[in-house]
Structure formats: structure tokens, C-alpha cells
Scaffold this motif. Structure first.
Motif, short mmCIF file in Angstrom:
data_model
loop_
_atom_site.label_atom_id
_atom_site.label_comp_id
_atom_site.label_asym_id
_atom_site.label_seq_id
_atom_site.Cartn_x
_atom_site.Cartn_y
_atom_site.Cartn_z
N VAL A 26 0.84 -1.21 0.00
CA VAL A 26 0.00 0.00 0.00
C VAL A 26 0.87 1.26 0.00
O VAL A 26 0.59 2.22 -0.72
CB VAL A 26 -0.95 0.00 1.23
N VAL A 27 1.93 1.25 0.81
CA VAL A 27 2.85 2.39 0.87
C VAL A 27 3.50 2.62 -0.50
O VAL A 27 3.61 3.76 -0.97
CB VAL A 27 3.93 2.17 1.94
N ALA A 28 3.90 1.52 -1.16
CA ALA A 28 4.49 1.63 -2.49
C ALA A 28 3.50 2.21 -3.49
O ALA A 28 3.87 2.99 -4.38
CB ALA A 28 4.97 0.26 -2.96
N LEU A 29 2.23 1.84 -3.33
CA LEU A 29 1.18 2.36 -4.22
C LEU A 29 0.99 3.86 -4.00
O LEU A 29 0.86 4.63 -4.95
CB LEU A 29 -0.12 1.61 -3.96
N VAL A 30 0.99 4.27 -2.73
CA VAL A 30 0.81 5.69 -2.39
C VAL A 30 1.95 6.54 -2.94
O VAL A 30 1.72 7.61 -3.51
CB VAL A 30 0.69 5.86 -0.86
N TYR A 31 3.18 6.05 -2.79
CA TYR A 31 4.35 6.82 -3.22
C TYR A 31 4.83 6.43 -4.63
O TYR A 31 5.86 6.92 -5.09
CB TYR A 31 5.50 6.62 -2.22
N ARG A 32 4.05 5.56 -5.30
CA ARG A 32 4.35 5.13 -6.67
C ARG A 32 5.77 4.59 -6.81
O ARG A 32 6.55 5.02 -7.67
CB ARG A 32 4.12 6.30 -7.65
N GLU A 33 6.07 3.63 -5.97
CA GLU A 33 7.40 3.03 -5.96
C GLU A 33 7.35 1.62 -6.56
O GLU A 33 6.58 0.78 -6.10
CB GLU A 33 7.95 2.95 -4.53
N PRO A 34 8.18 1.35 -7.57
CA PRO A 34 8.18 0.01 -8.20
C PRO A 34 8.63 -1.11 -7.27
O PRO A 34 8.35 -2.28 -7.53
CB PRO A 34 9.15 0.19 -9.38
N SER A 35 9.32 -0.78 -6.19
CA SER A 35 9.79 -1.81 -5.25
C SER A 35 8.63 -2.58 -4.62
O SER A 35 8.82 -3.69 -4.11
CB SER A 35 10.63 -1.17 -4.14
#
Length: 479
Positions: A26-35
């Protein structure tokens, strides 16, 4: 050894870990991070393999203390291995041994890091680092006990293997309800810490990371400066939170059922608070000249004392620069640790107090050989099994500590570095002294030293016996 029931628990652990990895996704989705895709991939694998293991038909449901110790130890190893994969696969921590060190440090709430630049990690990786503290603080198996519909002696075997302290008791007659109560208290206190930090204006991301770390008494920071950049109010909130999470959770249960007299009669809690007060006074008198005012001296000393005795490892100042007297007190606090039944590490205040009572009894026996005295702790007579377990623990603790220091010293750092590195990791604290002080990290250590410290972190978190059982040939015999 009933391997089937052990794999059953491993299946549940993998399944739960897969679900927990939704947070960094979810955090990656919010910050648009491919990791975030690496977390998603590992989560799917954990979920599928966990479901397959947990839904196998069991040939036998026999579950003794041996199975409990093995299930807990292997669960923490499996949990750590798969928890490290996103760091390694994404390349944000390129070496697998470093990724394992970082994640095991997280799950065991140690907070020792091999990362020279924490802020170089993506936000989802930083969140997962801090979340591992929260997961490991109360224990993943304790969480599983709170949701499993099974009943039987396996409950107490699991609780004894994973819960910190010389003895484990039930808050209520049923272990499953006890586990639920522990997690309810844990969750509420974590949310309360987040609320107070948000009121003080701390950024939301930092608030979540710092609260998860304080609750699990871990030590990972999301800034290279540690906690030095936060306001005095925010640091004070963290100080109080660390101290509260270092208290035996039985105290909070007694307050919850409106028995404040019983709660404040807790001998261990009084000893814990007395050690904190004494350490703050002594260190403040010693370092007063290093701060502009007495208030700031007390503020930062309290923060560091709370951080070290609860084995959290947060730092607002570099205590490695303090006078030798203060550093010696800090080192002693590393060994004392927090209360039993808390999220803190170390030897535990209860064991220290019991050991002193036993020594006092032996001294009295030398003077009055014919006298018969019993040792009382928390109003109860300490039986031979508890004292035997205490003595065995202290002997094994000293032996493992000495061997670990010897092996780490092969790196040829100064004695303070080798000694405090082992003390900081074995007691699940994080920063040590000298080369591994709060302003540094553990990246310069050799692979051998890192493996030794990984073992120490796991052994310290699981109170020695569960992890040592894995190395006993008798453990793996059938029957």
C-alpha cells in the motif's frame, strides 16, 4: 518429533507474513514506488505455500514442549528469510547476508543496521523495516494463537517458547483469550503513541515508523539523523512510550480490570522504574556540562536511558561521546533490559532481581548454616524449577556471550567495539559503543561477525533455549 505439526505452524506463519506484506504494498502504491512489486510477489508466494502447508492433513496432533520450541525457532527463521527477500530482490540491499541481518534485526526488535544511508531506501522498504519491529515485539506466534481455533497444551508451549521472561502465566484461564488481550493492549498503546506524535506535528510517515519502533522496542529510524531532528515534545512522547512498552503487560491488564493496587504492587515494575530514575540522575550529574541547560540534559539523558533499558536503540544524541562513567552505566543498562512480559529484550529486570535474592539467600546460609529461608518474588515463593531455569539461563548467557565476543574480535576492532557489538545485538538493543556507536552502523563487520550477531539476535529474542534446541540431536529423534 512431530514434524507435521511444526510444518502446520510454519504454514500459518507464511500465510500471516503474506498478509502483513500488504502494508508495504500500500505504501508503495501511495508513493508510486516500483519496489512494491517485490513485496507483492513474495506475499503471493508466502500466501500460497502457507495455505498448502496449513491445510495438509495431520497424521498426529501430538504437541509437547519440544515441538513448541522447534516451531517457534523455525518460524522466526522462515519469517526472517522471506522478510528479507524484497530487500535483496529489489537490489536496495544487494547482499543477501546484509538483507538477512537487517530483517532479523527488525523482527528481533534489535535495530542494528548495516545501512550507511537509511534515506536511500524507498518508503515501502522503510515502512517494512519498522513494521518488522511491531510484528516481532509481541511475537508472530502469539498473534497466531489469538486467531487459531485449536485448543490444547500446544498453546502454553508456544507462549513459553516465544514470550520473554523467566516464567509465563495466563492473564485469563484460556491462552487464546490471553493472546487476544495482549494484542489488544499492544494495538491500543501503539495507536495512542501515533496520536500523541501527530498532535505534536510529526509527519505521518515518520509517525507510523517511529510508533511501530517504540511499540516493538526496536530501533530503526527513517532518517539518517535518527531522532535528533524531532522536536523536544516528539522526543518526550517517544521517551514515555518506550518506558511504557518496557513494562510487563500484566500490569496493564490489572489496570484494565480495575485492580490498580495489584498493578502498582508489581515488584518488577518498581525495580524497573527505580533503575531508570537512578541511571538518569547519575548520568545527568556526569554529562550536565555537555548541555546548554539542566532541562536539556535531563531530557536527552532520560531519552537515552529509556531507549537503552527497553532495548529500543533510538538516539537523540551520540552517547558514544559521553564520559566513561556514563558509558559504563549505558552498558550496564544494556544487560539489565526491560521487564518480563514486555516487548523489551535484555536479561530482564525480573531475572536480575531473582538472582540478587538468591545470592542474598546463599550469603545468609553461609552466616547461618542451619537457617531455612525461602525466596519470595511478587509475593510468591520461587520454586526449584524456576531457580534452576534461572541459573541455567545465566550460565548459557555468559557462555554464548563470551564465545560471541571471541569470534567478533577476529575482525580486530578495539575491545569496546567487539564487546558492545555483542552486547547490543544479544540484548536486542541496536547501537553499541566505539565503532558501532549510535552515529555509525555494523556494515564494516565481516560476514562471520554478522552471522554470529544474527545468531545472537535470534537467541536473545527467543530467550536462548528455543534456538539452542535446534542444535540438540535428541530434538530430532522420533517419539
Amino acid at each position: 518429533m512431530n514434524i507435521g505439526i511444526v510444518f502446520y505452524f510454519l504454514g500459518w506463519v507464511l500465510g500471516i507474513e503474506g498478509i502483513l506484506m500488504i502494508l508495504p504494498c500500500v505504501v508503495a502504491l501511495v508513493y508510486r514506488e516500483p519496489s512494491g512489486f517485490y513485496f507483492l510477489g513474495v506475499a503471493l508466494f508466502c500466501g500460497i505455500s502457507g495455505w498448502l502447508l496449513a491445510h495438509r492433513k495431520l497424521k498426529s496432533t501430538v504437541f509437547y514442549a519440544k515441538e513448541g520450541f522447534v516451531a517457534v525457532s523455525l518460524s522466526w527463521i522462515v519469517l526472517s528469510f522471506f522478510g528479507a527477500l524484497p530487500f535483496f530482490l529489489s537490489g536496495e540491499i544487494p547482499l543477501l547476508e546484509d538483507a538477512l541481518f537487517e530483517v532479523i534485526s527488525g523482527f528481533t526488535t534489535t535495530g542494528a543496521s548495516v545501512l550507511p544511508d537509511v534515506e536511500a531506501l524507498s518508503r515501502c522498504m522503510l515502512m517494512w523495516r519498522s513494521f518488522t519491529h511491531w510484528i516481532g515485539g509481541m511475537g508472530i506466534l502469539v498473534f497466531i494463537l489469538s486467531i487459531l481455533p485449536m485448543t490444547g497444551d500446544y498453546n502454553m508451549h508456544i507462549m513459553r517458547a516465544e514470550s520473554p521472561g523467566p516464567s509465563v502465566g495466563k492473564l485469563v484461564p484460556k491462552i487464546r483469550i490471553t493472546a487476544k488481550l495482549l494484542y489488544q493492549i499492544y494495538f491500543f498503546m501503539t495507536i495512542a503513541t501515533m496520536g500523541f506524535l501527530l498532535i505534536g506535528g510529526m509527519p505521518v510517515f515518520d509517525t507510523i515508523c517511529m510508533s511501530l519502533g517504540a511499540a516493538g522496542t526496536g530501533g530503526f529510524a527513517c532518517r539518517n539523523s535518527g531522532q535528533a531532528d524531532y522536536t523536544l515534545y516528539q522526543q518526550a512522547v517517544l521517551s514515555i512510550a518506550m518506558i511504557l512498552f518496557g513494562v510487563n503487560f500484566n500490569v496493564y491488564y490489572l489496570l484494565l480490570i480495575k485492580k490498580p493496587k495489584d498493578a502498582f504492587r508489581c515488584e518488577e515494575m518498581r525495580g524497573y522504574l527505580a533503575v531508570i530514575l537512578g541511571a538518569v540522575i547519575l548520568i545527568t550529574l556526569n554529562v550536565r556540562h555537555l548541555f546548554p541547560s539542566l532541562f536539556l540534559a535531563v531530557h536527552h539523558v532520560l531519552f537515552q536511558v529509556a531507549s537503552i533499558i527497553t532495548t529500543t536503540g533510538y538516539a537523540t544524541v551520540d552517547f558514544n561521546q559521553w564520559p566513561e562513567f556514563s558509558k559504563c552505566i549505558v552498558l550496564l543498562l544494556m544487560f539489565i533490559g526491560a521487564c518480563a512480559g514486555s516487548t523489551g529484550g535484555g536479561i530482564k529486570v525480573s531475572r536480575i532481581m531473582m538472582a540478587f535474592k538468591e545470592a542474598k539467600k546463599e550469603m545468609a546460609a553461609v552466616i547461618h548454616p542451619r537457617s531455612v529461608k525461602v525466596i519470595k518474588y511478587e509475593g510468591k515463593v520461587l520454586g526449584h524449577p524456576v531457580l534452576r531455569s534461572l541459573n541455567a539461563y545465566l550460565i548459557l548467557y555468559a557462555l554464548i556471550f563470551a564465545v560471541s565476543v571471541l569470534l567478533v574480535s577476529l575482525d580486530n576492532f578495539d575491545f569496546a567495539t567487539s564487546f558492545s557489538a555483542v552486547a547490543a545485538n544479544f540484548n536486542n538493543i541496536g547501537p553499541g559503543l566505539s565503532t558501532v556507536g549510535p552515529s555509525s552502523n555494523f556494515s564494516m563487520l565481516s560476514d562471520l561477525s554478522k552471522l554470529v550477531l544474527i545468531f545472537d539476535m535470534l537467541a536473545g529474542r527467543l530467550e536462548l533455549f528455543p534456538i539452542l534446541v535446534l542444535f540438540s540431536p535428541g530434538t530430532w529423534k522420533k517419539g
